[in-house]
Design an enzyme around this catalytic site. Sequence first.
Site, mmCIF file in Angstrom:
data_model
loop_
_atom_site.group_PDB
_atom_site.id
_atom_site.type_symbol
_atom_site.label_atom_id
_atom_site.label_comp_id
_atom_site.label_asym_id
_atom_site.label_seq_id
_atom_site.Cartn_x
_atom_site.Cartn_y
_atom_site.Cartn_z
ATOM 1 N N SER A 52 0.806 -1.223 0.000
ATOM 2 C CA SER A 52 0.000 0.000 0.000
ATOM 3 C C SER A 52 0.837 1.269 0.000
ATOM 4 O O SER A 52 0.355 2.329 -0.413
ATOM 5 C CB SER A 52 -0.938 0.010 1.204
ATOM 6 O OG SER A 52 -0.213 -0.113 2.416
ATOM 7 N N GLY A 89 -1.806 -4.313 0.964
ATOM 8 C CA GLY A 89 -1.902 -5.469 1.845
ATOM 9 C C GLY A 89 -0.966 -6.598 1.500
ATOM 10 O O GLY A 89 -0.950 -7.623 2.193
ATOM 11 N N ASN A 118 3.960 -5.453 5.840
ATOM 12 C CA ASN A 118 2.808 -6.271 6.216
ATOM 13 C C ASN A 118 3.224 -7.586 6.863
ATOM 14 O O ASN A 118 2.465 -8.158 7.651
ATOM 15 C CB ASN A 118 1.928 -6.537 5.000
ATOM 16 C CG ASN A 118 1.145 -5.303 4.597
ATOM 17 O OD1 ASN A 118 0.538 -4.640 5.431
ATOM 18 N ND2 ASN A 118 1.187 -4.968 3.327
ATOM 19 N N ASP A 202 -6.174 7.423 8.987
ATOM 20 C CA ASP A 202 -6.060 6.064 9.538
ATOM 21 C C ASP A 202 -4.787 5.869 10.338
ATOM 22 O O ASP A 202 -4.564 4.812 10.922
ATOM 23 C CB ASP A 202 -6.175 5.008 8.442
ATOM 24 C CG ASP A 202 -5.047 5.058 7.417
ATOM 25 O OD1 ASP A 202 -4.082 5.823 7.610
ATOM 26 O OD2 ASP A 202 -5.136 4.325 6.420
ATOM 27 N N HIS A 205 -1.302 5.201 6.627
ATOM 28 C CA HIS A 205 -0.841 5.455 5.264
ATOM 29 C C HIS A 205 -0.425 6.914 5.063
ATOM 30 O O HIS A 205 -1.154 7.822 5.479
ATOM 31 C CB HIS A 205 -1.939 5.097 4.259
ATOM 32 C CG HIS A 205 -2.295 3.658 4.260
ATOM 33 N ND1 HIS A 205 -3.291 3.137 5.046
ATOM 34 C CD2 HIS A 205 -1.747 2.624 3.581
ATOM 35 C CE1 HIS A 205 -3.364 1.829 4.846
ATOM 36 N NE2 HIS A 205 -2.434 1.488 3.972
#
Length: 227
Positions: A52, A89, A118, A202, A205
């Site tokens: 991402s 992801g 991740n 969030d 990011h």
Amino acid sequence: MNVERCPQVNTKWNRRHFILSAAGGALVGLYAAPGLAAGKGRAHTIVVVGDSMSAEYGIQRGSGWVALLQQRLQEQKVNAKVVNASVSGDTTAGGRARLPALLTQHQPTVVVIELGGNDALRGLPLKNTEDNLATMVQAAQKAGAQVLLVGMQVPPNYGGDYTRRFAQTFVTVSQQYKTALVPFLLEGVANAPDAMRWFQTDRIHPNEQAHPRMLDNVWPTLKGLLR
């Protein structure tokens, strides 16, 4: 383009407690930036295999560091095109599985590997991460491509030992296979004194304003591979 939102994270946030990438699992797919006008020297195809951080998660299409890379190449009259094969992801295992087809399809001269965040977020064994990165590097080199490994770091709350060993994983693979290395894609972003301003709501990011900084972290090393 539909992109799943990431799971909720703790809203208590400071520059020492950032999370590097999300396990959102949203498929962004391939994005091939338009080819450049012919310039001097060898024509390059740069394939970016990332998560991402490189897949423009949550930001306007065309504003991520990979898209900005294509613009910079054109501005500096570098004869190259960029293929963004990043998936939100994704893990190193996912990248390892996807890479052979990308090498066959695009026949890149440079492969940029931006994966691993991740793996840490999901608590995967560091040995698996190292093995997957090594396999990707070897496959790209066997196909005749130069490799740029883009590293990540994890926050201190993962524990000092894990934090150190995770960061060292990228260095170890880079040294073993003699690749180019950017130690930390989010240098000057996640560890900036005003880190909050560089992230989306969030808290995971980077926002659009952060992506030029991310490109600046990658550009000097990548440019050296294109000479």
